[in-house]
Motif scaffolding. Structure first.
Motif, short mmCIF file in Angstrom:
data_model
loop_
_atom_site.label_atom_id
_atom_site.label_comp_id
_atom_site.label_asym_id
_atom_site.label_seq_id
_atom_site.Cartn_x
_atom_site.Cartn_y
_atom_site.Cartn_z
N GLY A 750 0.89 -1.13 -0.07
CA GLY A 750 0.05 -0.11 -0.05
C GLY A 750 0.79 1.32 -0.10
O GLY A 750 2.02 1.33 0.39
N SER A 751 0.20 2.38 -0.05
CA SER A 751 0.68 3.88 -0.21
C SER A 751 0.29 4.62 0.74
O SER A 751 0.72 5.92 0.85
CB SER A 751 0.65 4.13 -1.54
OG SER A 751 -0.76 4.66 -1.87
N GLU A 752 -0.51 4.21 1.54
CA GLU A 752 -1.29 5.04 2.74
C GLU A 752 -0.24 5.51 3.74
O GLU A 752 0.94 4.94 3.80
CB GLU A 752 -2.22 4.49 3.38
CG GLU A 752 -3.47 4.05 2.20
CD GLU A 752 -3.44 2.72 1.88
OE1 GLU A 752 -4.44 2.61 1.02
OE2 GLU A 752 -2.44 2.11 1.60
N THR A 753 -0.65 6.46 4.57
CA THR A 753 0.08 7.01 5.38
C THR A 753 0.03 6.45 6.94
O THR A 753 -1.46 6.12 7.38
CB THR A 753 0.25 8.40 5.57
OG1 THR A 753 0.70 9.04 4.30
CG2 THR A 753 0.92 9.01 6.90
N VAL A 754 0.69 5.84 7.74
CA VAL A 754 0.57 5.23 8.92
C VAL A 754 1.21 5.78 10.02
O VAL A 754 2.63 6.08 10.08
CB VAL A 754 0.98 3.58 8.90
CG1 VAL A 754 0.64 2.84 10.18
CG2 VAL A 754 0.04 2.97 7.76
N LEU A 755 0.56 6.34 11.09
CA LEU A 755 1.20 7.07 12.35
C LEU A 755 1.35 5.67 13.23
O LEU A 755 0.39 5.15 13.65
CB LEU A 755 0.51 8.04 12.79
CG LEU A 755 0.82 8.27 14.04
CD1 LEU A 755 2.56 9.34 14.10
CD2 LEU A 755 0.02 9.66 14.58
N ILE A 756 2.52 5.27 13.85
CA ILE A 756 3.00 4.27 14.80
C ILE A 756 3.29 5.18 15.83
O ILE A 756 4.28 5.95 16.08
CB ILE A 756 4.10 3.47 14.18
CG1 ILE A 756 3.79 2.86 13.01
CG2 ILE A 756 4.46 2.41 15.35
CD1 ILE A 756 4.81 1.88 12.43
N ALA A 757 2.61 4.57 16.99
CA ALA A 757 2.81 5.18 18.56
C ALA A 757 3.17 3.89 19.20
O ALA A 757 2.18 3.26 19.59
CB ALA A 757 1.63 5.85 19.06
N GLU A 758 4.30 3.73 19.55
CA GLU A 758 5.01 2.47 20.30
C GLU A 758 6.25 2.90 21.12
O GLU A 758 7.10 3.37 20.72
CB GLU A 758 5.35 1.48 19.46
CG GLU A 758 6.03 0.13 19.86
CD GLU A 758 4.99 -0.54 20.88
OE1 GLU A 758 5.40 -0.86 22.04
OE2 GLU A 758 4.12 -0.98 20.54
N ASP A 759 6.03 2.40 22.60
CA ASP A 759 7.13 2.88 23.44
C ASP A 759 8.25 1.96 23.37
O ASP A 759 9.28 1.99 23.83
CB ASP A 759 6.65 3.07 24.74
CG ASP A 759 6.02 1.68 25.46
OD1 ASP A 759 5.41 1.12 24.71
OD2 ASP A 759 5.80 1.53 26.51
#
Length: 876
Positions: A750-759
């Motif tokens: 895919g070409s979508e934008t993904v925001l990752i929030a992971e500590d």
């Protein structure tokens, strides 16, 4: 005990009788001498009878021997005149007939046979039937004569020669040649009727009964009615006496006789002489009657004199007895007025003193009895008294009648054991003690009431003699409710301990699951990234594959711990039980091994169940592993699916009015005892050796089935194998089969934008690398605040938020809620290793589309991201 007026029998039992007895005692030596003389005369008379019986027995035995010797002499004379050959038969017959005619009717026939037993001569004429006689070789006397040196005597038989079939006894003497060879037999048939004169002794008193028998007890001759008894077995002789013996025995007519036995010297016969005892003792009895008559006359005179002398003593004593009767009947103030001898007057004074004492004690006893009855009857607790020996109930109060439900009459017919429950009988027998004064005992017993119901009674028992005998007095307190409450308290305490144990396990699991799953996610991710860019032929490829397999095993162990503690986030869906079993078929075969036969029996009408597919697979794998361990020498493992009938559902403990599906796992292994079966679902309980089992398998299975709304039912017995029934509610919803992912993975890009929030740095790095490699535009932050700041600074579209739920500061749920308010078209995919904080999970969807359980692989991540984005496109 009540005293009654003196009866005639009572008077004879008092002083008069003692005085009479004293007189008789003086006369006793004279009576003893008389009795001794009578005994000596009786003994002498009895000895004379014995001697007379012996004399008659010897006389008859001598007559029998004389008759046998006479017959043998006849045979000796004939054996010297006769020869056995084919010629000369008329001469032999004539000689034998002449000899028979001169025998004065003693014999039925004289005959001669050859060595084969064929008749070679006979005194009887052919017209008398002699030609009908065949061979005599079947006669016992003939067989005995072949080896005998002298004559032999046969058994009583009916003659074959005489037309009237008279009873005879054959005396036979063998004929032998010069070299001793057996040539034949010369014999005489002695008529048993002719022996009547031998056993008749007419000049004897009392007509003794004389019988001549052979050694088997068959009658040869008899002094009375001899013809009726010829050939009849009258006695069964266990031992044949060798010498003359005399005993007393009853005859066949029931009369007792002195019976003499003696064996005849010349024949195997027994002489039996019976003399009636009444005849033998007649003379002694006459003398005994005369002596007894004289003794009775003297005794009567002595009794009369002593009776008259006793009157002066008995009359004042009788009046004293009447005074005692009046006292016992309650005539107050009655006293004795005795006269007569000085001793009797003193006895009257002592009686009056005793009467005064008795009246005082009776008054005190009556007062004590009133107080006792008041306490016994009015006591609100059940009380009963029972005999110490017979255990019969003697008295009960109203409280006992009301408590047990028996009426008083029925109650007093019972024994104390009738109040006990049968389960208490053994303990009661062991607890019984001998009666002792002032003994007390207490205990709790299970009692059975009249209606059959049971109650628990705390019984206090004390010994007592108040009822005039050794008895026990018991008081009971119904402690049924108290004991039930105590048992309930113990059960609740045990449940509390189990609950605390599970809470401790859950706390322990929660403490490690989050961080451990984060580490495992990083390990799996780096392994997949490394393998994706590595040539399969590279030597390190196999090592990385092994590391990845170990990480997956660690992930399974963590998931098991969470399931046991009921902390795992499950994702139930409608699944087909048959598809789950088919999907595991190959894996199950590898688990159980080649020494075990795996069979599946799948019904077509099982429908679907609502459960987590992974959990159900894990349960089946655990049960298969346990079945393998229960069959070390091989066996059969059968997995079966079917719909449950209502009766089966009720028998297995589930609601019968709902549709149920059963997945049954059966083995032919060692089975389990009842004690082991009761603990198999306890966490960490195992019967395996140390190091070979964690004890979590069945606990995991039980927890998974409860989370799915089902249960597990177990059928097992030692050496009969085990069957685990997984019971789930059945649904009629159709389950669509999942399609396989394309081999090239193009559909996951895919070409979508993904925001990752992971500590967790490793998880964040793996997620970034995985999504970037699939063409996605990735923005990453190490916590919630950073992720919120990046999203607000990013001016372009953000298609999906991938966030861990548990993070320092702003947690994942709060971050998602804030960004969704600012970006309405934002899709959210939550991840978590574990959390038991309900506030964090509030509002978080844990379905298979919006939630990704750690640890996950890069493939799981890309598949879930792609599915969520595609679902949002279809919805839009």
């Amino acid at each position: 005990m009540e005293l009654r007026p003196e009866s005639p029998a009572g008077r004879l039992g008092g002083i008069r009788l003692h005085l009479i007895g004293l007189v008789l005692l003086v006369a006793l030596p004279f009576a003893a001498l008389s009795m001794l003389r009578l005994a000596e005369e009786r003994t002498e008379s009895q000895q004379n009878s014995y001697d007379e019986t012996r004399r008659i027995t010897r006389l008859v035995a001598a007559r029998v021997d004389e008759r046998i010797r006479t017959a043998d002499a006849l045979l000796l004379g004939l054996s010297a005149q006769l020869t056995v050959d084919r010629s000369g038969r008329p001469h032999r017959d004539s000689l034998l007939a002449k000899t028979l005619a001169s025998s004065a009717g003693r014999y039925a026939n004289l005959f001669l046979t050859d060595s084969a037993g064929t008749l070679s001569g006979s005194a009887q004429l052919p017209s008398a039937g002699s030609d009908t006689v065949g061979t005599l070789s079947d006669r016992r006397y003939f067989r005995q004569a072949r080896t005998a040196t002298g004559y032999v005597v046969g058994e009583p038989v009916q003659s074959r020669i005489r037309s009237n079939s008279s009873w005879v006894v054959v005396l036979a003497r063998p004929l032998r040649g010069t070299s001793g060879q057996f040539l034949g037999v010369v014999g005489v048939s002695m008529l048993l009727d002719s022996l009547s004169d031998v056993v008749s002794v007419a000049d004897l008193p009392g007509r003794p009964l004389i019988t001549l028998l052979d050694t088997s007890g068959i009658v040869i001759a008899r002094s009375e009615d001899g013809a009726q008894y010829h050939g009849v077995r009258r006695l069964r002789l266990r031992a044949i006496p060798d010498t003359l013996s005399v005993i007393t025995m009853p005859g066949f007519d029931g009369a007792s006789r002195l019976t003499g036995f003696m064996r005849a010297a010349t024949a195997p016969w027994i002489v039996n002489v019976g003399v009636l005892e009444s005849t033998a003792a007649a003379a002694g009895r006459e003398r005994l009657i005369d002596d007894l008559l004289a003794f009775c006359i003297c005794a009567t005179i002595a009794v009369f004199v002593s009776y008259r002398m006793s009157q002066r003593i008995v009359r004042p004593l009788t009046r004293l007895k009447d005074d005692a009767i009046a006292l016992t009947r309650g005539i107050a103030g009655h006293r004795a007025k005795a006269d007569g001898p000085t001793e009797i007057r003193e006895l009257g004074e002592a009686f009056n003193h005793m009467a005064d004492t008795v009246e005082r004690r009776n008054a005190a006893l009556a007062d004590s009895e009133r107080r006792y009855r008041l306490l016994f009857d009015s006591n609100p607790l059940p009380m009963w008294a029972w005999d110490a020996d017979s255990q019969t109930l003697l008295a009960v109060n109203e409280a006992a009648i009301e408590h047990y439900g028996y009426d008083r009459e029925t109650f007093l017919t019972l024994q104390i054991v009738d109040l006990l429950d049968p389960s208490e009988m053994e303990r009661f027998r062991a607890a019984r003690l001998p009666f002792l004064e002032s003994r007390q005992g207490a205990g709790v017993w299970t009692h059975r009431k009249a209606d059959g119901s049971t109650v628990e009674m705390e019984v206090v028992t004390t010994s007592s003699r108040r009822l005039g005998r050794a008895s026990w007095l018991s008081v009971g307190i119904d402690v049924t409710a108290r004991r039930a409450a105590e048992r309930a308290l113990v059960a609740s305490e045990e449940q509390l301990r189990q609950s605390q144990k599970m809470e401790a396990i859950g706390a322990f699991a929660g403490g490690i699951a989050h961080d451990f799953n984060n580490l495992l996610t990083g390990m799996l991710g780096y392994c997949d990234l490394a393998l994706g860019g590595m040539d399969p032929a590279d030597p390190s490829h196999a090592d990385i594959e092994e590391i990845r397999a170990l990480a997956l095993r660690a992930a399974d162990l963590t998931r098991q711990i969470l399931v046991v503690s009921r902390k795992q986030v499950v994702q139930p869906a409608f699944i087909a039980p048959n598809d789950v079993v088919r999907g595991l078929n190959r894996l199950l075969g590898r688990i159980v091994g080649e020494h075990i036969t795996l069979r599946t029996q799948l019904a077509d009408d099982t429908g679907s169940v609502f459960a987590d597919a992974g959990q159900l697979e894990q349960v089946l794998l655990n049960l298969a592993a346990n079945a393998r361990d229960a069959m070390p020498l091989g066996g059969t493992l059968t997995i079966r699916t079917r719909r449950l009938a209502a009766t089966e559902a009720a028998a297995m403990g589930v609601t019968p009015d709902k549709p149920w599906v059963a997945i049954s796992v059966s083995d032919t292994g060692t089975g389990m005892s009842e004690s082991v079966r009761g603990r198999i679902f306890e966490p960490f309980f195992t019967t395996k050796e140390r190091g070979k089992g964690t004890g979590l398998g069945l606990a995991l299975a039980y927890g998974m089935m409860e989370q799915a709304g089902g249960t597990i039912h177990v059928d097992t017995a030692p050496d009969l194998g085990s069957t685990f029934h997984l019971l789930l509610q059945r649904h009629d919803r159709t389950v669509a089969r999942a399609t396989d992912e394309p081999a090239d993975g193009a559909a996951l890009r895919g070409s979508e934008t993904v925001l990752i929030a992971e500590d967790e740095d490793s998880v964040r790095a793996v997620a970034m690398a995985t999504l970037a490699a699939r063409g996605y535009n990735v923005i990453a932050a190490s916590d919630g605040e950073s992720a919120l700041a990046l999203a607000r600074d990013y001016s372009q579209r953000i298609d999906l938020l991938l966030t861990d739920i548990v993070m320092p500061g702003i947690n994942g749920r709060e971050l998602a809620e804030t960004l969704v308010r600012e970006r309405a078209d934002l899709r959210v995919l939550f991840t978590s290793g574990y959390t038991d904080d309900e506030s964090l999970m509030q509002g978080v969807r844990t379905d298979e589309l919006s939630f990704l359980q750690k640890p996950f692989t890069p493939a799981d991540l890309t598949r879930r991201v792609r599915s969520l984005l595609d679902a949002s496109v279809r919805a839009g």
